[in-house]
Design a protein around this motif. Structure first.
Motif, short mmCIF file in Angstrom:
data_model
loop_
_atom_site.label_atom_id
_atom_site.label_comp_id
_atom_site.label_asym_id
_atom_site.label_seq_id
_atom_site.Cartn_x
_atom_site.Cartn_y
_atom_site.Cartn_z
N LEU A 202 0.83 -1.21 0.00
CA LEU A 202 0.00 0.00 0.00
C LEU A 202 0.86 1.25 0.00
N GLU A 203 1.95 1.24 0.76
CA GLU A 203 2.82 2.41 0.80
C GLU A 203 3.51 2.62 -0.54
N LEU A 204 3.93 1.54 -1.18
CA LEU A 204 4.57 1.66 -2.49
C LEU A 204 3.60 2.22 -3.53
N ILE A 205 2.36 1.77 -3.49
CA ILE A 205 1.35 2.28 -4.43
C ILE A 205 1.11 3.77 -4.17
N ALA A 206 1.04 4.16 -2.89
CA ALA A 206 0.77 5.55 -2.55
C ALA A 206 1.93 6.47 -2.91
N LYS A 207 3.17 6.02 -2.67
CA LYS A 207 4.35 6.86 -2.89
C LYS A 207 4.81 6.88 -4.35
N GLU A 210 2.91 6.15 -10.22
CA GLU A 210 3.25 6.09 -11.64
C GLU A 210 4.18 4.93 -11.96
N ARG A 211 4.78 4.33 -10.94
CA ARG A 211 5.73 3.23 -11.17
C ARG A 211 5.09 1.85 -11.02
N ILE A 212 3.82 1.80 -10.64
CA ILE A 212 3.14 0.52 -10.50
C ILE A 212 2.63 0.11 -11.88
N GLY A 213 3.37 -0.82 -12.53
CA GLY A 213 3.01 -1.19 -13.89
C GLY A 213 2.35 -2.54 -14.02
N TYR A 214 2.38 -3.33 -12.94
CA TYR A 214 1.97 -4.73 -13.06
C TYR A 214 1.90 -5.28 -11.64
N LEU A 215 1.08 -6.30 -11.43
CA LEU A 215 0.95 -6.90 -10.11
C LEU A 215 1.09 -8.41 -10.18
N HIS A 216 1.73 -8.96 -9.15
CA HIS A 216 1.61 -10.38 -8.83
C HIS A 216 0.89 -10.44 -7.50
N LEU A 217 -0.23 -11.14 -7.48
CA LEU A 217 -1.08 -11.17 -6.30
C LEU A 217 -0.90 -12.47 -5.53
N ILE A 258 -6.16 -4.06 -4.03
CA ILE A 258 -6.96 -3.91 -5.24
C ILE A 258 -7.66 -2.56 -5.27
N SER A 259 -8.17 -2.13 -4.14
CA SER A 259 -8.82 -0.82 -4.08
C SER A 259 -7.83 0.29 -4.44
N ALA A 260 -6.61 0.18 -3.92
CA ALA A 260 -5.60 1.20 -4.20
C ALA A 260 -5.20 1.21 -5.67
N VAL A 261 -5.08 0.03 -6.27
CA VAL A 261 -4.70 -0.05 -7.68
C VAL A 261 -5.84 0.42 -8.57
N GLU A 262 -7.06 0.10 -8.23
CA GLU A 262 -8.18 0.64 -9.00
C GLU A 262 -8.17 2.16 -8.96
N GLY A 263 -7.70 2.73 -7.84
CA GLY A 263 -7.63 4.17 -7.71
C GLY A 263 -6.61 4.83 -8.62
N LEU A 264 -5.72 4.04 -9.21
CA LEU A 264 -4.77 4.59 -10.17
C LEU A 264 -5.45 4.99 -11.47
N SER A 301 -14.60 -3.00 -7.63
CA SER A 301 -15.71 -2.70 -8.54
C SER A 301 -15.28 -2.69 -9.99
N ARG A 302 -13.98 -2.56 -10.25
CA ARG A 302 -13.49 -2.55 -11.62
C ARG A 302 -12.42 -3.64 -11.82
N THR A 303 -12.61 -4.74 -11.16
CA THR A 303 -11.70 -5.88 -11.28
C THR A 303 -12.39 -6.96 -12.08
N ARG A 304 -11.75 -7.38 -13.16
CA ARG A 304 -12.36 -8.31 -14.11
C ARG A 304 -11.34 -9.37 -14.54
N VAL A 305 -11.82 -10.39 -15.28
CA VAL A 305 -10.92 -11.38 -15.88
C VAL A 305 -10.70 -11.09 -17.36
N HIS A 306 -11.49 -10.17 -17.94
CA HIS A 306 -11.30 -9.80 -19.35
C HIS A 306 -11.92 -8.43 -19.60
#
Length: 306
Positions: A202-207, A210-217, A258-264, A301-306
């Motif tokens: 969460l801190e990395l996403i907040a700080k 613009e550098r968050i390009g991809y996720l491994h969950l 996921i909420s934080a990434v959707e906020g991007l 709310s904006r998380t999908r598989v396609h």
């Protein structure tokens, strides 16, 4: 990824079926992997270790199309901190992965740095801390790789911090981001490896939004992680001990991530990685994959598989 608008697109990887190597009798056959990915309801995958899936682009494209699947990324391994000669060592395997990824429509290359101790014995293969010159070699190598991948293959480099590597904790990840070109290197934020290294997703996403390009969950079992630290276990030993756990049973809270990434407010892939090697029973991965997909889709709310 132009067709997915501003969504978090959930996919999966061979890793979630216990695949770490191109060939291994402890791994599920690739045909079954693809069949079960489709059955589990995913539409995007990573290539996994080069050679596990067919490397002929036409054949792979046919196998994917038959199952309604697409590829988000390939994966390569590097050790640029070891000096300029590492470029020649890294580039030939990276070129093969880049060519295949681009040929089948992937847009990303996940790049994993070398670990500083042997994955089996636990013995150090080099110092666990980098010198200033080694840090500079690391930065320069990834900038160069990102430039070549973009210019020659139209691919974006996604740097993956990793357990038992020199870029694992919060300070190391931040140092890496602060000293690499944002256009050439973005972060594959692996939530499990970040948690393993004591970093905050969460801190990395907040700080560094613009550098968050991809996720491994993935998630860490905090009780197992405590034992790993107390016993100074290697990453491989930690994995065998069950340090990775099925969501939502561990940390970090993926609903918050996921909420934080959707906020991007831009499209991002979120690829599930369960780190299950070796799988004792080939029947284990599919039910976990189904449950994980359902859970992750319930988180945003904006998380999908396609």
């Amino acid at each position: 990824m132009s067709d997915v608008e501003n969504k978090l697109i959930i996919g999966t990887a061979p890793d979630s079926w216990g695949v770490w190597f191109p060939e291994d009798p402890k791994q599920i056959p690739w045909q079954r992997f693809l069949d079960e990915v489709a059955e589990a309801g995913y539409r995007w995958i990573e290539l996994g270790p080069y050679g596990y899936l067919p490397t002929d682009p036409s054949r792979l494209a046919d196998e994917l199309k038959a199952r309604g699947l697409s590829v988000s990324a390939g994966t390569v391994f590097t050790a640029f901190h070891r000096g300029v000669d590492q470029w020649d060592i890294a580039w030939e395997p990276a070129r093969k992965v880049a060519e295949l990824t681009a040929a089948i429509g992937g847009e990303h290359i996940v790049v994993i740095p070398a670990m500083w101790r042997d994955d089996v014995t636990g013995e150090p293969v080099e110092n666990g801390q980098l010198s200033p010159d080694q840090w500079n070699d690391l930065f320069d190598g990834h900038n160069r790789l990102g430039k070549v991948l973009a210019e020659e293959y139209g691919l974006q480099q996604q740097f993956h911090s990793h357990a038992d590597s020199h870029v694992c904790g919060q300070a190391d990840i931040e140092r890496f981001l602060q000293n690499t070109d944002p256009q050439l290197v973005t972060l594959c934020l692996d939530t499990g490896h970040a948690e393993y290294g004591g970093a905050s997703s969460l801190e990395l996403i907040a700080k560094y939004p613009e550098r968050i390009g991809y996720l491994h969950l993935k998630q860490i079992d905090p009780a197992v992680l405590q034992a790993v630290r107390e016993q100074n276990l290697t990453w491989a030993a930690a994995n065998l001990a069950g340090v990775m756990t099925e969501p939502p049973n561990g940390l970090p809270d993926l609903a918050q991530v996921i909420s934080a990434v959707e906020g991007l407010d831009r499209p991002v892939f979120g690829i599930v990685e369960q780190d299950m090697y070796p799988v004792a029973d080939f029947g284990i991965p599919l039910p976990i994959a189904k449950r994980t997909r359902s859970y992750l889709l319930s988180c945003g709310s904006r998380t999908r598989v396609h």
